[in-house]
Design a protein around this motif. Structure first.
Motif, PDB file in Angstrom:
ATOM      1  N   SER A  21       0.485  -1.478  -0.021  1.00 15.17           N
ATOM      2  CA  SER A  21       0.269  -0.150   0.497  1.00 15.17           C
ATOM      3  C   SER A  21       1.166   1.205  -0.100  1.00 15.17           C
ATOM      4  O   SER A  21       1.995   1.202   0.942  1.00 15.17           O
ATOM      5  N   THR A  22       0.209   2.198  -1.048  1.00 16.68           N
ATOM      6  CA  THR A  22       1.087   3.679  -1.188  1.00 16.68           C
ATOM      7  C   THR A  22      -0.480   4.428  -0.393  1.00 16.68           C
ATOM      8  O   THR A  22      -1.685   4.943  -1.068  1.00 16.68           O
ATOM      9  N   ALA A  23       0.646   5.316  -0.169  1.00 16.71           N
ATOM     10  CA  ALA A  23      -0.075   6.392   0.825  1.00 16.71           C
ATOM     11  C   ALA A  23      -0.362   8.305   0.713  1.00 16.71           C
ATOM     12  O   ALA A  23       1.285   8.065   0.677  1.00 16.71           O
ATOM     13  N   VAL A  24      -0.945   8.769   0.634  1.00 17.37           N
ATOM     14  CA  VAL A  24      -0.398  10.371  -0.478  1.00 17.37           C
ATOM     15  C   VAL A  24      -1.211  10.926   0.960  1.00 17.37           C
ATOM     16  O   VAL A  24      -2.560  11.373   0.794  1.00 17.37           O
ATOM     17  N   ARG A  25      -0.043  12.018   1.109  1.00 16.33           N
ATOM     18  CA  ARG A  25      -0.903  13.076   2.481  1.00 16.33           C
ATOM     19  C   ARG A  25      -0.795  14.648   1.068  1.00 16.33           C
ATOM     20  O   ARG A  25       0.577  14.987   0.420  1.00 16.33           O
ATOM     21  N   ALA A  26      -1.657  14.913   0.865  1.00 15.63           N
ATOM     22  CA  ALA A  26      -2.446  16.057  -0.360  1.00 15.63           C
ATOM     23  C   ALA A  26      -2.108  17.678   0.562  1.00 15.63           C
ATOM     24  O   ALA A  26      -3.107  17.265   1.307  1.00 15.63           O
ATOM     25  N   VAL A  27      -1.719  18.500   0.076  1.00 13.06           N
ATOM     26  CA  VAL A  27      -1.800  19.736   0.711  1.00 13.06           C
ATOM     27  C   VAL A  27      -1.808  20.883  -0.413  1.00 13.06           C
ATOM     28  O   VAL A  27      -1.686  21.183  -0.760  1.00 13.06           O
ATOM     29  N   LEU A  28      -3.346  21.791   0.413  1.00 11.93           N
ATOM     30  CA  LEU A  28      -3.497  22.751  -1.283  1.00 11.93           C
ATOM     31  C   LEU A  28      -3.122  24.219   0.247  1.00 11.93           C
ATOM     32  O   LEU A  28      -4.014  24.047   0.495  1.00 11.93           O
ATOM     33  N   ASP A  29      -1.894  24.754  -0.645  1.00 12.36           N
ATOM     34  CA  ASP A  29      -2.579  25.812   0.240  1.00 12.36           C
ATOM     35  C   ASP A  29      -3.267  27.473  -0.374  1.00 12.36           C
ATOM     36  O   ASP A  29      -1.765  27.747  -1.586  1.00 12.36           O
ATOM     37  N   THR A  30      -3.512  27.790  -0.274  1.00 12.36           N
ATOM     38  CA  THR A  30      -4.535  28.885  -0.925  1.00 12.36           C
ATOM     39  C   THR A  30      -3.556  30.065  -0.447  1.00 12.36           C
ATOM     40  O   THR A  30      -3.989  31.334  -0.547  1.00 12.36           O
ATOM     41  N   GLY A  31      -2.583  29.751   0.510  1.00 14.74           N
ATOM     42  CA  GLY A  31      -2.050  31.926   0.542  1.00 14.74           C
ATOM     43  C   GLY A  31      -3.114  31.950   2.401  1.00 14.74           C
ATOM     44  O   GLY A  31      -2.826  32.870   2.907  1.00 14.74           O
ATOM     45  N   ASP A  32      -4.830  31.430   2.062  1.00 14.52           N
ATOM     46  CA  ASP A  32      -5.675  32.064   3.195  1.00 14.52           C
ATOM     47  C   ASP A  32      -5.691  31.253   3.650  1.00 14.52           C
ATOM     48  O   ASP A  32      -6.418  30.649   5.107  1.00 14.52           O
TER      49      ASP A  32
END
Length: 84
Positions: A21-32
């Motif tokens: 198994s492979t996991a991903v932590r995705a973070v979207l940073d919009t500045g706000d």
């Protein structure tokens, strides 16, 4: 009047939880705000282990989930804006 330009950053941290198994932590940073998603891909036991494939599936799922959450947030914000 010139158009507005913003930059949003997406970071994908990809890691193997185990050989299947492979996991991903995705973070979207919009500045706000930051939107964080965690997804997992599991290898079919009949397939050869190829880590890159797990990376692709887990990352793709994370990006799809980010997209869906953004669409949901946009719909909520548009609805709120219409009722002001």
């Amino acid at each position: 009047m010139p158009g507005r330009t913003t930059t949003w950053n997406v970071r994908l941290d990809i890691f193997e939880e185990d050989e299947d198994s492979t996991a991903v932590r995705a973070v979207l940073d919009t500045g706000d705000n930051e939107l964080v998603i965690r997804t997992t891909a599991r290898r079919n036991p009949h397939d050869r282990p190829v880590p890159e494939i797990g990376d692709e599936y887990a990352a793709g799922r994370a990006l799809l989930e980010l997209g869906q959450r953004l669409l949901d947030a946009g719909a909520t914000d548009a609805d709120d804006n219409a009722h002001r």
